[in-house]
Design a protein around this motif. Structure first.
Motif, PDB file in Angstrom:
ATOM      1  N   LYS A 194       0.829  -1.202   0.000  1.00  0.00           N
ATOM      2  CA  LYS A 194       0.000   0.000   0.000  1.00  0.00           C
ATOM      3  C   LYS A 194       0.863   1.250   0.000  1.00  0.00           C
ATOM      4  CE  LYS A 194      -3.335   2.596   2.784  1.00  0.00           C
ATOM      5  NZ  LYS A 194      -4.108   2.641   4.049  1.00  0.00           N
ATOM      6  N   GLU A 195       1.852   1.293   0.883  1.00  0.00           N
ATOM      7  CA  GLU A 195       2.683   2.486   0.999  1.00  0.00           C
ATOM      8  C   GLU A 195       3.505   2.720  -0.260  1.00  0.00           C
ATOM      9  OE1 GLU A 195       2.440   0.056   3.215  1.00  0.00           O
ATOM     10  OE2 GLU A 195       1.356   1.080   4.839  1.00  0.00           O
ATOM     11  N   GLU A 196       4.062   1.634  -0.827  1.00  0.00           N
ATOM     12  CA  GLU A 196       4.917   1.805  -2.003  1.00  0.00           C
ATOM     13  C   GLU A 196       4.125   2.236  -3.227  1.00  0.00           C
ATOM     14  OE1 GLU A 196       8.477  -0.285  -2.826  1.00  0.00           O
ATOM     15  OE2 GLU A 196       8.105  -1.754  -1.237  1.00  0.00           O
ATOM     16  N   VAL A 197       2.962   1.626  -3.446  1.00  0.00           N
ATOM     17  CA  VAL A 197       2.152   2.014  -4.607  1.00  0.00           C
ATOM     18  C   VAL A 197       1.673   3.455  -4.457  1.00  0.00           C
ATOM     19  CG1 VAL A 197       0.019   1.575  -5.889  1.00  0.00           C
ATOM     20  CG2 VAL A 197       1.471  -0.342  -5.182  1.00  0.00           C
ATOM     21  N   LYS A 198       1.231   3.802  -3.264  1.00  0.00           N
ATOM     22  CA  LYS A 198       0.797   5.188  -3.029  1.00  0.00           C
ATOM     23  C   LYS A 198       1.946   6.159  -3.298  1.00  0.00           C
ATOM     24  CE  LYS A 198      -3.544   5.194  -1.428  1.00  0.00           C
ATOM     25  NZ  LYS A 198      -4.623   6.088  -1.942  1.00  0.00           N
ATOM     26  N   ALA A 199       3.152   5.823  -2.834  1.00  0.00           N
ATOM     27  CA  ALA A 199       4.303   6.699  -3.041  1.00  0.00           C
ATOM     28  C   ALA A 199       4.649   6.839  -4.515  1.00  0.00           C
ATOM     29  CB  ALA A 199       5.504   6.178  -2.263  1.00  0.00           C
ATOM     30  N   LEU A 200       4.583   5.724  -5.251  1.00  0.00           N
ATOM     31  CA  LEU A 200       4.949   5.736  -6.674  1.00  0.00           C
ATOM     32  C   LEU A 200       3.904   6.434  -7.543  1.00  0.00           C
ATOM     33  CD1 LEU A 200       6.414   2.127  -7.046  1.00  0.00           C
ATOM     34  CD2 LEU A 200       7.677   4.280  -7.270  1.00  0.00           C
ATOM     35  N   THR A 201       2.708   6.603  -7.007  1.00  0.00           N
ATOM     36  CA  THR A 201       1.635   7.247  -7.780  1.00  0.00           C
ATOM     37  C   THR A 201       1.270   8.614  -7.218  1.00  0.00           C
ATOM     38  OG1 THR A 201      -0.045   6.085  -6.447  1.00  0.00           O
ATOM     39  CG2 THR A 201       0.644   5.043  -8.520  1.00  0.00           C
ATOM     40  N   GLY A 202       2.121   9.155  -6.368  1.00  0.00           N
ATOM     41  CA  GLY A 202       1.860  10.471  -5.811  1.00  0.00           C
ATOM     42  C   GLY A 202       0.604  10.530  -4.976  1.00  0.00           C
ATOM     43  N   GLY A 203       0.257   9.394  -4.360  1.00  0.00           N
ATOM     44  CA  GLY A 203      -0.909   9.336  -3.505  1.00  0.00           C
ATOM     45  C   GLY A 203      -2.194   8.948  -4.205  1.00  0.00           C
ATOM     46  N   LYS A 204      -2.199   8.915  -5.536  1.00  0.00           N
ATOM     47  CA  LYS A 204      -3.427   8.621  -6.279  1.00  0.00           C
ATOM     48  C   LYS A 204      -3.839   7.162  -6.154  1.00  0.00           C
ATOM     49  CE  LYS A 204      -5.318   8.300 -10.955  1.00  0.00           C
ATOM     50  NZ  LYS A 204      -5.045   8.408 -12.405  1.00  0.00           N
ATOM     51  N   GLY A 205      -2.886   6.229  -6.245  1.00  0.00           N
ATOM     52  CA  GLY A 205      -3.204   4.813  -6.256  1.00  0.00           C
ATOM     53  C   GLY A 205      -3.218   4.245  -7.665  1.00  0.00           C
ATOM     54  N   ALA A 206      -3.539   2.966  -7.776  1.00  0.00           N
ATOM     55  CA  ALA A 206      -3.488   2.249  -9.055  1.00  0.00           C
ATOM     56  C   ALA A 206      -4.808   2.356  -9.802  1.00  0.00           C
ATOM     57  CB  ALA A 206      -3.146   0.789  -8.817  1.00  0.00           C
ATOM     58  N   ASP A 207      -4.703   2.607 -11.100  1.00  0.00           N
ATOM     59  CA  ASP A 207      -5.905   2.593 -11.937  1.00  0.00           C
ATOM     60  C   ASP A 207      -6.374   1.171 -12.193  1.00  0.00           C
ATOM     61  OD1 ASP A 207      -6.120   5.508 -12.565  1.00  0.00           O
ATOM     62  OD2 ASP A 207      -4.139   5.134 -13.438  1.00  0.00           O
ATOM     63  N   VAL A 208      -5.420   0.259 -12.412  1.00  0.00           N
ATOM     64  CA  VAL A 208      -5.741  -1.149 -12.669  1.00  0.00           C
ATOM     65  C   VAL A 208      -4.761  -2.019 -11.899  1.00  0.00           C
ATOM     66  CG1 VAL A 208      -5.920  -2.983 -14.409  1.00  0.00           C
ATOM     67  CG2 VAL A 208      -6.676  -0.658 -14.972  1.00  0.00           C
ATOM     68  N   VAL A 209      -5.279  -3.049 -11.231  1.00  0.00           N
ATOM     69  CA  VAL A 209      -4.434  -4.054 -10.577  1.00  0.00           C
ATOM     70  C   VAL A 209      -4.735  -5.406 -11.193  1.00  0.00           C
ATOM     71  CG1 VAL A 209      -3.910  -5.276  -8.437  1.00  0.00           C
ATOM     72  CG2 VAL A 209      -4.241  -2.799  -8.402  1.00  0.00           C
ATOM     73  N   TYR A 210      -3.680  -6.079 -11.608  1.00  0.00           N
ATOM     74  CA  TYR A 210      -3.765  -7.415 -12.208  1.00  0.00           C
ATOM     75  C   TYR A 210      -3.362  -8.403 -11.120  1.00  0.00           C
ATOM     76  CZ  TYR A 210      -2.767 -11.152 -15.608  1.00  0.00           C
ATOM     77  OH  TYR A 210      -2.747 -12.325 -16.317  1.00  0.00           O
ATOM     78  N   ASP A 211      -4.362  -9.080 -10.509  1.00  0.00           N
ATOM     79  CA  ASP A 211      -4.089  -9.908  -9.330  1.00  0.00           C
ATOM     80  C   ASP A 211      -4.294 -11.385  -9.623  1.00  0.00           C
ATOM     81  OD1 ASP A 211      -3.683 -10.975  -6.838  1.00  0.00           O
ATOM     82  OD2 ASP A 211      -5.588 -10.296  -6.009  1.00  0.00           O
ATOM     83  N   VAL A 212      -3.173 -12.124  -9.649  1.00  0.00           N
ATOM     84  CA  VAL A 212      -3.226 -13.584  -9.770  1.00  0.00           C
ATOM     85  C   VAL A 212      -2.854 -14.253  -8.454  1.00  0.00           C
ATOM     86  CG1 VAL A 212      -2.727 -13.616 -12.241  1.00  0.00           C
ATOM     87  CG2 VAL A 212      -0.833 -13.631 -10.594  1.00  0.00           C
ATOM     88  N   VAL A 213      -2.678 -13.456  -7.401  1.00  0.00           N
ATOM     89  CA  VAL A 213      -2.139 -13.961  -6.137  1.00  0.00           C
ATOM     90  C   VAL A 213      -3.211 -14.151  -5.077  1.00  0.00           C
ATOM     91  CG1 VAL A 213      -0.530 -13.499  -4.247  1.00  0.00           C
ATOM     92  CG2 VAL A 213       0.130 -12.978  -6.609  1.00  0.00           C
ATOM     93  N   GLY A 214      -4.064 -13.150  -4.870  1.00  0.00           N
ATOM     94  CA  GLY A 214      -5.078 -13.216  -3.823  1.00  0.00           C
ATOM     95  C   GLY A 214      -4.476 -12.965  -2.452  1.00  0.00           C
ATOM     96  N   GLY A 215      -5.193 -13.406  -1.410  1.00  0.00           N
ATOM     97  CA  GLY A 215      -4.682 -13.314  -0.047  1.00  0.00           C
ATOM     98  C   GLY A 215      -4.336 -11.899   0.371  1.00  0.00           C
ATOM     99  N   ASP A 216      -3.203 -11.754   1.069  1.00  0.00           N
ATOM    100  CA  ASP A 216      -2.787 -10.458   1.588  1.00  0.00           C
ATOM    101  C   ASP A 216      -2.524  -9.440   0.481  1.00  0.00           C
ATOM    102  OD1 ASP A 216      -2.976 -11.399   4.178  1.00  0.00           O
ATOM    103  OD2 ASP A 216      -0.829 -11.847   4.366  1.00  0.00           O
ATOM    104  N   ALA A 217      -2.054  -9.917  -0.669  1.00  0.00           N
ATOM    105  CA  ALA A 217      -1.787  -8.999  -1.777  1.00  0.00           C
ATOM    106  C   ALA A 217      -3.090  -8.369  -2.275  1.00  0.00           C
ATOM    107  CB  ALA A 217      -1.085  -9.740  -2.913  1.00  0.00           C
ATOM    108  N   PHE A 218      -4.150  -9.165  -2.365  1.00  0.00           N
ATOM    109  CA  PHE A 218      -5.455  -8.620  -2.738  1.00  0.00           C
ATOM    110  C   PHE A 218      -5.917  -7.611  -1.693  1.00  0.00           C
ATOM    111  CE2 PHE A 218     -10.050  -8.586  -2.251  1.00  0.00           C
ATOM    112  CZ  PHE A 218     -10.497  -8.360  -3.550  1.00  0.00           C
ATOM    113  N   ASN A 219      -5.777  -7.965  -0.426  1.00  0.00           N
ATOM    114  CA  ASN A 219      -6.212  -7.069   0.641  1.00  0.00           C
ATOM    115  C   ASN A 219      -5.497  -5.726   0.562  1.00  0.00           C
ATOM    116  OD1 ASN A 219      -7.897  -9.082   1.629  1.00  0.00           O
ATOM    117  ND2 ASN A 219      -6.350  -9.861   3.062  1.00  0.00           N
TER     118      ASN A 219
END
Length: 323
Positions: A194-219
């Motif tokens: 959460k912190e790294e993606v927020k930092a890399l996007t200037g706080g905006k967050g991800a437009d699209v997430v491609y999730d094949v993992v589930g679990g904590d990564a989905f959360n």
């Protein structure tokens, strides 16, 4: 012919490498001499009875093959003997398969059979996910989980073709380098997502997430989505199917979108065919290139699936009959 046979839903060590009768094509089908059979994560779940569907026993796993047409069923005019094709089918872990002629795609001249297999499920899934399900737009930020796997590499490459900024997520330094080599703009690990993606996007967050993992990564993704974002649910390689607090979608105004490539190919065959034409054109142009980790004898399918289920594989793996 030889084939890998599942006679009971059980551990991978119960798979049988056996001599069986070669299937014969019915009307509208072709018989294919297999050059390569692609290995996919769901194959290992299927034979253990852990997948969404359970085929009648006995059966051979495997959902994609590339090879040469050896016989034509009644009414088939779109293909001829000797054509090299790739297709989604059932029973792919075998020396010979049958497939519906209208679901076979002619290979570009000189195309490697293992590369062709990767185009079906791995690249097909990622393409459908980003094109039809996410409607990914140029300039958007795409986060790809499992970015060193076959589908993840495909998602990174296709995301770049579609004009996205790609943040790849991988679990080791080796896998991070693979994702970087595939074209990712940024590569991070699963800690502090959460912190790294927020930092890399200037706080905006991800437009699209491609999730094949589930679990904590989905959360984590549920908490770093941008407004109007699309969280793609593709698989659960981490072993845990997460529970989703729907209030997060409400207050953050993003969508959780299911991706089931197999359903898509049946429900939208014309779009599926167009997707494959586009993928082959990208392949010929050098814009997409599968990473083939290895080509292994068909008889070693159980060992290969064990590695894949343990998330010890990178890129695509192919089984080669007669090797």
């Amino acid at each position: 012919m030889h084939a890998v046979v599942c006679r009971e839903f059980a551990g991978l060590d119960k798979l049988d490498y056996a001599v069986v009768d070669a299937p014969q094509p019915k009307a509208g089908e072709v018989q294919i001499r297999v050059e390569a059979a692609g290995v996919n994560y769901p194959d290992g779940l299927l034979v253990q009875g852990l997948y969404q569907v359970k085929p009648p026993l006995p059966f051979s796993p495997g959902s994609e093959v590339a090879g040469t047409v050896e016989a034509l069923g009644e009414g088939v005019t779109s293909l001829k003997l000797g054509d090299r094709v790739v297709t989604a089918c059932s029973g792919g872990y075998a020396e010979v398969v049958v497939a519906e002629a209208d679901r076979c795609f002619a290979l570009p001249e000189g195309m490697d059979a293992a590369d062709a297999c990767a185009m079906i499920v791995a690249y097909g899934t990622s393409h459908h996910a980003l094109k039809q399900r996410a409607n990914l737009q140029a300039g958007e930020t795409l986060v790809v989980y499992g970015a060193a796997g076959a589908t993840g590499i495909a998602a990174v490459q296709i995301g770049k073709i579609m004009g996205a900024r790609v943040i790849a997520v991988a679990s080791s330094d080796e896998k991070k380098q693979i994702a970087k080599d595939a074209g990712a703009d940024e590569v991070i690990g699963y800690d502090n997502l959460k912190e790294e993606v927020k930092a890399l996007t200037g706080g905006k967050g991800a437009d699209v997430v491609y999730d094949v993992v589930g679990g904590d990564a989905f959360n984590a993704a549920t908490r770093f989505m941008a407004r109007n974002g699309r969280l793609l649910v593709i698989g659960f390689a981490g072993g845990e199917i997460p529970k989703f607090p729907v209030n997060l979608a409400l207050v953050k105004e993003y969508a959780v979108v299911g991706v089931f490539w197999g359903n898509f190919t049946r429900a939208q065959p014309e779009d599926y065919a167009e997707n494959m034409r586009e993928l082959f054109a990208w392949y010929q142009a050098g814009s997409v290139k599968p990473l083939i980790e290895g080509r292994y004898p068909l008889s070693t399918a159980a060992d290969v699936l064990t590695r894949v289920l343990g998330r010890g594989a990178v890129g695509k793996i192919a089984l080669i009959p007669g090797s």
